[in-house]
Structures are given as C-alpha cells and as structure tokens.
Design a protein around this motif. Sequence first.
Motif, PDB file in Angstrom:
ATOM      1  N   GLU A 126       0.854  -1.186   0.000  1.00  0.00           N
ATOM      2  CA  GLU A 126       0.000   0.000   0.000  1.00  0.00           C
ATOM      3  C   GLU A 126       0.892   1.239   0.000  1.00  0.00           C
ATOM      4  OE1 GLU A 126      -3.364   0.226  -0.275  1.00  0.00           O
ATOM      5  OE2 GLU A 126      -3.173  -1.928  -0.709  1.00  0.00           O
ATOM      6  N   VAL A 127       0.639   2.135  -0.941  1.00  0.00           N
ATOM      7  CA  VAL A 127       1.535   3.272  -1.162  1.00  0.00           C
ATOM      8  C   VAL A 127       0.758   4.585  -1.149  1.00  0.00           C
ATOM      9  CG1 VAL A 127       3.163   4.326  -2.779  1.00  0.00           C
ATOM     10  CG2 VAL A 127       3.073   1.838  -2.553  1.00  0.00           C
ATOM     11  N   PRO A 128       1.175   5.579  -0.351  1.00  0.00           N
ATOM     12  CA  PRO A 128       0.599   6.915  -0.434  1.00  0.00           C
ATOM     13  C   PRO A 128       1.274   7.686  -1.572  1.00  0.00           C
ATOM     14  CG  PRO A 128       2.211   6.850   1.333  1.00  0.00           C
ATOM     15  CD  PRO A 128       2.166   5.463   0.738  1.00  0.00           C
ATOM     16  N   PHE A 129       0.478   8.192  -2.498  1.00  0.00           N
ATOM     17  CA  PHE A 129       1.004   8.906  -3.662  1.00  0.00           C
ATOM     18  C   PHE A 129       0.599  10.377  -3.634  1.00  0.00           C
ATOM     19  CE2 PHE A 129       1.070   4.667  -5.714  1.00  0.00           C
ATOM     20  CZ  PHE A 129       2.292   4.720  -6.369  1.00  0.00           C
ATOM     21  N   ILE A 130       1.497  11.245  -4.027  1.00  0.00           N
ATOM     22  CA  ILE A 130       1.139  12.585  -4.472  1.00  0.00           C
ATOM     23  C   ILE A 130       0.701  12.467  -5.930  1.00  0.00           C
ATOM     24  CG2 ILE A 130       2.034  14.862  -5.080  1.00  0.00           C
ATOM     25  CD1 ILE A 130       3.918  14.662  -2.698  1.00  0.00           C
ATOM     26  N   LEU A 131      -0.466  13.008  -6.253  1.00  0.00           N
ATOM     27  CA  LEU A 131      -0.944  12.967  -7.634  1.00  0.00           C
ATOM     28  C   LEU A 131      -0.299  14.121  -8.387  1.00  0.00           C
ATOM     29  CD1 LEU A 131      -3.081  11.202  -6.120  1.00  0.00           C
ATOM     30  CD2 LEU A 131      -4.679  11.892  -7.879  1.00  0.00           C
ATOM     31  N   ASP A 132       0.539  13.781  -9.347  1.00  0.00           N
ATOM     32  CA  ASP A 132       1.378  14.778 -10.005  1.00  0.00           C
ATOM     33  C   ASP A 132       1.061  14.843 -11.497  1.00  0.00           C
ATOM     34  OD1 ASP A 132       3.340  16.474 -10.860  1.00  0.00           O
ATOM     35  OD2 ASP A 132       4.966  15.470  -9.803  1.00  0.00           O
ATOM     36  N   SER A 143      12.526   2.012  -1.302  1.00  0.00           N
ATOM     37  CA  SER A 143      12.044   1.029  -0.330  1.00  0.00           C
ATOM     38  C   SER A 143      10.837   0.253  -0.847  1.00  0.00           C
ATOM     39  CB  SER A 143      11.695   1.715   0.990  1.00  0.00           C
ATOM     40  OG  SER A 143      10.686   2.696   0.800  1.00  0.00           O
ATOM     41  N   ILE A 144       9.981   0.921  -1.622  1.00  0.00           N
ATOM     42  CA  ILE A 144       8.822   0.240  -2.212  1.00  0.00           C
ATOM     43  C   ILE A 144       9.292  -0.791  -3.239  1.00  0.00           C
ATOM     44  CG2 ILE A 144       6.699   0.525  -3.529  1.00  0.00           C
ATOM     45  CD1 ILE A 144       6.576   1.704  -0.718  1.00  0.00           C
ATOM     46  N   CYS A 174       9.238  -2.441 -14.383  1.00  0.00           N
ATOM     47  CA  CYS A 174       7.814  -2.729 -14.537  1.00  0.00           C
ATOM     48  C   CYS A 174       7.151  -2.923 -13.181  1.00  0.00           C
ATOM     49  CB  CYS A 174       7.621  -4.001 -15.360  1.00  0.00           C
ATOM     50  SG  CYS A 174       8.176  -3.890 -17.072  1.00  0.00           S
ATOM     51  N   ALA A 175       5.925  -2.413 -13.059  1.00  0.00           N
ATOM     52  CA  ALA A 175       5.111  -2.611 -11.864  1.00  0.00           C
ATOM     53  C   ALA A 175       3.655  -2.396 -12.262  1.00  0.00           C
ATOM     54  CB  ALA A 175       5.519  -1.646 -10.750  1.00  0.00           C
ATOM     55  N   ILE A 176       2.734  -2.615 -11.316  1.00  0.00           N
ATOM     56  CA  ILE A 176       1.317  -2.377 -11.555  1.00  0.00           C
ATOM     57  C   ILE A 176       0.762  -1.550 -10.405  1.00  0.00           C
ATOM     58  CG2 ILE A 176      -0.972  -3.407 -11.868  1.00  0.00           C
ATOM     59  CD1 ILE A 176       0.330  -5.875 -12.998  1.00  0.00           C
ATOM     60  N   VAL A 177       0.011  -0.493 -10.751  1.00  0.00           N
ATOM     61  CA  VAL A 177      -0.705   0.307  -9.760  1.00  0.00           C
ATOM     62  C   VAL A 177      -2.167  -0.129  -9.756  1.00  0.00           C
ATOM     63  CG1 VAL A 177      -1.505   2.628  -9.149  1.00  0.00           C
ATOM     64  CG2 VAL A 177       0.846   2.279  -9.933  1.00  0.00           C
ATOM     65  N   HIS A 178      -2.695  -0.443  -8.581  1.00  0.00           N
ATOM     66  CA  HIS A 178      -4.084  -0.867  -8.429  1.00  0.00           C
ATOM     67  C   HIS A 178      -4.829   0.248  -7.702  1.00  0.00           C
ATOM     68  CE1 HIS A 178      -2.750  -4.989  -9.432  1.00  0.00           C
ATOM     69  NE2 HIS A 178      -1.695  -4.673  -8.705  1.00  0.00           N
ATOM     70  N   LEU A 194      13.987   9.938  -3.100  1.00  0.00           N
ATOM     71  CA  LEU A 194      12.603  10.385  -2.963  1.00  0.00           C
ATOM     72  C   LEU A 194      12.133  10.271  -1.521  1.00  0.00           C
ATOM     73  CD1 LEU A 194      10.554   8.894  -5.944  1.00  0.00           C
ATOM     74  CD2 LEU A 194      11.252  11.257  -5.621  1.00  0.00           C
ATOM     75  N   SER A 195      11.444  11.291  -1.038  1.00  0.00           N
ATOM     76  CA  SER A 195      10.781  11.199   0.263  1.00  0.00           C
ATOM     77  C   SER A 195       9.294  10.935   0.097  1.00  0.00           C
ATOM     78  CB  SER A 195      10.987  12.488   1.067  1.00  0.00           C
ATOM     79  OG  SER A 195      10.487  13.607   0.353  1.00  0.00           O
ATOM     80  N   GLU A 196       8.770  11.052  -1.144  1.00  0.00           N
ATOM     81  CA  GLU A 196       7.381  10.745  -1.458  1.00  0.00           C
ATOM     82  C   GLU A 196       7.318   9.939  -2.750  1.00  0.00           C
ATOM     83  OE1 GLU A 196       8.033  14.248  -1.436  1.00  0.00           O
ATOM     84  OE2 GLU A 196       7.017  15.038   0.345  1.00  0.00           O
ATOM     85  N   ASN A 197       6.180   9.290  -2.959  1.00  0.00           N
ATOM     86  CA  ASN A 197       5.921   8.596  -4.217  1.00  0.00           C
ATOM     87  C   ASN A 197       5.037   9.486  -5.084  1.00  0.00           C
ATOM     88  OD1 ASN A 197       6.986   5.750  -3.453  1.00  0.00           O
ATOM     89  ND2 ASN A 197       5.633   6.322  -1.771  1.00  0.00           N
ATOM     90  N   LEU A 198       5.333   9.536  -6.377  1.00  0.00           N
ATOM     91  CA  LEU A 198       4.581  10.395  -7.293  1.00  0.00           C
ATOM     92  C   LEU A 198       3.802   9.546  -8.292  1.00  0.00           C
ATOM     93  CD1 LEU A 198       7.236  13.151  -8.162  1.00  0.00           C
ATOM     94  CD2 LEU A 198       5.563  13.124  -6.306  1.00  0.00           C
TER      95      LEU A 198
END
Length: 225
Positions: A126-132, A143-144, A174-178, A194-198
């Motif tokens: 589970e990942v918290p994202f900034i919507l960019d 780390s993710i 490659c990865a998948i976002v759900h 990175l300190s955040e995920n975008l």
Amino acid sequence: MAHRFAAKGRRQVTDMAMPTEVRERFEREKEAYWQQRDELLRQYRGKWVAIVNGQVVAVGDQMNKVAAEAFRKTGSALMYVALVGGEDAVLRVRQVAMGYYDERYSPPMPMVAASVSDPYQRAFVEVPFILDTGADLSLLQYSIAEQLNLWDYPAGQILIAGIGGIPQTRQLYCAIVHLANRSVFIVADCREDLSENLLGRDVLNEFAVFLCAKRQQVQLEWVEG
C-alpha cells in the motif's frame, strides 16, 4: 552502437540492486534493440517499442501501454522499451499535485492511497502517492521497489529531469498500480532520493480526477476507451 547517441556530460545512473543475471539479460535486450535500430527507424520512428527475447513484441504511442502489451503477449516482465528515434527524449517531473489532503504538509498536500504490485502480482504494498499531473511517469521510493523486488523486472533506460534539473539516464522497472478497482501497468523510476511517491500521468490519464480543497474532496473515476 548505442554509445554514439549518448549525450556528453550526462551522468549515467546505474542501479546496483538489479541482480547480475537480470542485468545481463537486460543488456542483451538493449543490444538487440540497437542492432535493429536502422530497420526500426524505417518502420516505427516516433513510436515506443518493446523488445523481448531480441524481438519487437509491442509497438505504440505510450511507454507504459507498450510495456503492458509486451507483458501480456510474452509473460515476461524483463524487456527493453525505447522511443524509436527519440532515445534522447527527456521525461519531466513537474510538481503539480492532486489527491486526498494530508494535513502534515503546510498547506495540506492532496494525495491518494493505491496498491502497487510486481508485474506478476505476487507481492503488494500500500503506497501513499502525491498525484502529479506534471510528471510524465510515476516515481516510486527505493524502499517500495525493494519490498516488491522490482529489480527483477527492468524495462528500459531513459533521460529524466526535474524542473531546472540536469537530465539523468535512469533505469526503469515494470510494476502495476491498483486504484479504484482498476490495474494500470507502469514503467516506473525507483529512486533512493525520494521522500514521497509520485503518481504521474501514465496512471492519472486513465481517470477523471475531481478535486476540491475546501470540501476535502477527491474522486478518481475510471474512464473507458
């Protein structure tokens, strides 16, 4: 072959987390691309192509969708994806964010929570994202990627720059976002700095995004087509 297109003064970023065997396979796919490049220029100039087992297996206008098609056709999450004739294209990361509002930021930062998996959906985080909306692709914290072992699924190398920054050649995975009961195949930059995920337009452009800070309201709605 590839070296004649390398721009001087740009620092190559090598991700040492990739296993040696995987890196060697990836380099073979990369070499296969450059061996075919003259023919690819005649057929697919301006298109993204994916190379698996030395062959072109997918062609299209968007990097992540070409990678997804290659994965669907071959079952391989190790590939080489490139923009034919645009190998020196620079993807930008422009900070214009949307999402739910995180009060820890000042002013509050709009964000969204999503699940990210490896391409085979064996592991999820589970990942918290900034919507960019200004980012050409999605970025994940190191780390993710480590938790999902994305190092086994290299997809390509491309120049990436932030606003006012010097382009750097980055290894993509490659990865998948759900998100919102949908899954979007991505080709992500996984970074230690990175300190955040975008969450970039590779994912956001699949949704209608509704946002109102005063109402603390965020809604992402899948758009067909």
